[in-house]
Write an enzyme that holds these catalytic residues in place. Structure first.
Site, PDB file in Angstrom:
ATOM      1  N   ARG A 171     -31.891  -4.200  20.003  1.00 58.73           N
ATOM      2  CA  ARG A 171     -30.929  -3.284  20.627  1.00 58.73           C
ATOM      3  C   ARG A 171     -31.746  -2.213  21.348  1.00 58.73           C
ATOM      4  O   ARG A 171     -32.466  -1.455  20.695  1.00 58.73           O
ATOM      5  CB  ARG A 171     -30.043  -2.683  19.525  1.00 58.73           C
ATOM      6  CG  ARG A 171     -28.955  -1.750  20.027  1.00 58.73           C
ATOM      7  CD  ARG A 171     -28.140  -1.222  18.842  1.00 58.73           C
ATOM      8  NE  ARG A 171     -27.074  -0.352  19.310  1.00 58.73           N
ATOM      9  CZ  ARG A 171     -27.241   0.938  19.597  1.00 58.73           C
ATOM     10  NH1 ARG A 171     -28.416   1.521  19.459  1.00 58.73           N
ATOM     11  NH2 ARG A 171     -26.211   1.659  20.020  1.00 58.73           N
ATOM     12  N   LYS A 204     -36.469   5.717  19.008  1.00 63.57           N
ATOM     13  CA  LYS A 204     -36.153   6.436  17.755  1.00 63.57           C
ATOM     14  C   LYS A 204     -37.273   7.368  17.312  1.00 63.57           C
ATOM     15  O   LYS A 204     -38.413   7.246  17.734  1.00 63.57           O
ATOM     16  CB  LYS A 204     -35.778   5.425  16.676  1.00 63.57           C
ATOM     17  CG  LYS A 204     -34.384   4.852  16.967  1.00 63.57           C
ATOM     18  CD  LYS A 204     -33.658   4.359  15.777  1.00 63.57           C
ATOM     19  CE  LYS A 204     -32.245   3.944  16.198  1.00 63.57           C
ATOM     20  NZ  LYS A 204     -31.722   2.860  15.405  1.00 63.57           N
TER      21      LYS A 204
HETATM   22  C1  9MG Z   1     -25.257   2.379  16.981  1.00 61.04           C
HETATM   23  N1  9MG Z   1     -26.645   2.201  16.600  1.00 61.04           N
HETATM   24  C2  9MG Z   1     -27.644   3.119  16.743  1.00 61.04           C
HETATM   25  N2  9MG Z   1     -28.782   2.611  16.252  1.00 61.04           N
HETATM   26  C3  9MG Z   1     -28.495   1.357  15.796  1.00 61.04           C
HETATM   27  C4  9MG Z   1     -29.251   0.357  15.188  1.00 61.04           C
HETATM   28  O1  9MG Z   1     -30.534   0.536  14.893  1.00 61.04           O
HETATM   29  N3  9MG Z   1     -28.645  -0.797  14.865  1.00 61.04           N
HETATM   30  C5  9MG Z   1     -27.316  -0.983  15.128  1.00 61.04           C
HETATM   31  N4  9MG Z   1     -26.759  -2.158  14.773  1.00 61.04           N
HETATM   32  N5  9MG Z   1     -26.551  -0.048  15.708  1.00 61.04           N
HETATM   33  C6  9MG Z   1     -27.136   1.103  16.033  1.00 61.04           C
END
Ligand code: 9MG
Length: 299
Positions: free
Chosen positions: A255, A221
């Site tokens: 994630r 990010k």
């Molecule tokens: C779809 N998506 C993109 N970034 C995300 C994040 O930080 N958390 C979750 N739950 N979904 C995300």
């Protein structure tokens, strides 16, 4: 502590890795590399081989400024991949905010709905409550992806995110979804600036006090780019550091795009004995402890 999902009761006694599969031509961080169903499914298989505990498949990009897709276009991208992914032996999440897409994905056997808008769409809570067991991730977002970075103003971001997630948790459980089906996510980068995202990491224990497991998505990010000066395709080290920091601060699920290196990093973290967790009183689930299922066991 467990996360109940459609086919799997996921043991969160150790941190879990959710591998990202973007079936989008405009994804911010992989440039739409998996835009065809066959290559997306091959990517799912690769992430499972690399040790992903959960797959998260999305058909609509949520990067800042991304255009919205119709439900039928999103389904056309998603369903062929989902059909194959549900046979790979791990829980499959579908990343969507649309009720129609949630319903179709759950009909096809998806285990989890990952909703960046925390089930705020009309009919979304009902779609989840109509299922006996699917899991759900409720995420905080300020605004919507096309314009969310214009909404990034907070008096105290952590307090505001906690209040929002507490309210959504109360609403969704109040409408019949068992708490053990729900995890919470502060939504790193979703209507938040660098200082907001870093405050959410530093004060993550305040989110833990909401009493549900936390899912964190730091992978590649822009805050990591701001801190390191690196382009999106050069953020592996920063993503690993952020994932470990999130886990150290109590996250149960990370994630990530880069599954194999994250799995290795978590192995080292656990080998050092840093993974042993006391179960917070608010998270104790007497019903689950009696069933003593192993990690990600099928129900
Ligand atoms: C779809 N998506 C993109 N970034 C995300 C994040 O930080 N958390 C979750 N739950 N979904 C995300």
């Amino acid at each position: 502590m467990f996360w109940q999902t459609t086919r799997f009761r996921i043991d969160l006694g150790q941190p879990r890795v959710m591998g990202i599969v973007n079936v989008t031509p405009d994804s911010f961080s992989d440039g739409g590399a998996h835009a065809s169903s066959a290559s997306a499914l091959a990517h799912c298989e690769r992430l499972v081989r690399e040790g992903a505990d959960i797959l998260d498949i999305g058909g609509e990009s949520s990067r800042p400024g991304a255009a919205r897709l119709s439900a039928s276009d999103e389904l056309a991208r998603l369903l062929p991949v989902l059909r194959g992914a549900v046979s790979l032996g791990v829980p499959v999440a579908v990343d969507t905010c649309k009720t129609e897409v949630m319903r179709a994905a759950l009909d096809l056997g998806a285990d989890i709905i990952n909703d960046i808008s925390a089930l705020l769409a009309p009919g979304a809570v009902e779609a989840i409550a109509a299922q006996p067991a699917c899991g759900v991730c409720l995420m905080h977002m300020r605004g919507e992806p096309p314009t969310m970075q214009e909404c990034a103003d907070y008096a105290d971001v952590v307090t505001e995110v906690c209040s929002f997630l507490a309210a959504r948790l109360a609403e969704v459980t109040g409408r019949g979804v068992a708490a053990e089906r729900i995890v919470l996510d502060p939504g790193i980068g979703f209507g938040k600036r660098v200082e907001h995202n870093l405050a959410l990491l530093a004060r993550q224990p305040e989110l833990l006090a909401l009493g549900r497991p936390l899912l964190l998505g730091w992978s590649r990010k822009s805050t990591l780019g701001a801190v390191t000066g690196r382009a999106v395709n050069e953020r592996l080290a920063a993503s690993l550091a952020a994932a470990l920091a999130a886990v150290q601060q109590g996250a149960s699920i990370v994630r990530v795009h880069d599954v194999a290196p994250t799995v290795d990093a978590l192995r080292v973290w656990r080998a050092a004995g840093l993974g042993a967790r006391a179960e917070p009183a608010a998270l104790h689930n007497p019903g689950a402890s009696g069933t003593a299922l192993n990690s990600c066991d099928r129900r």
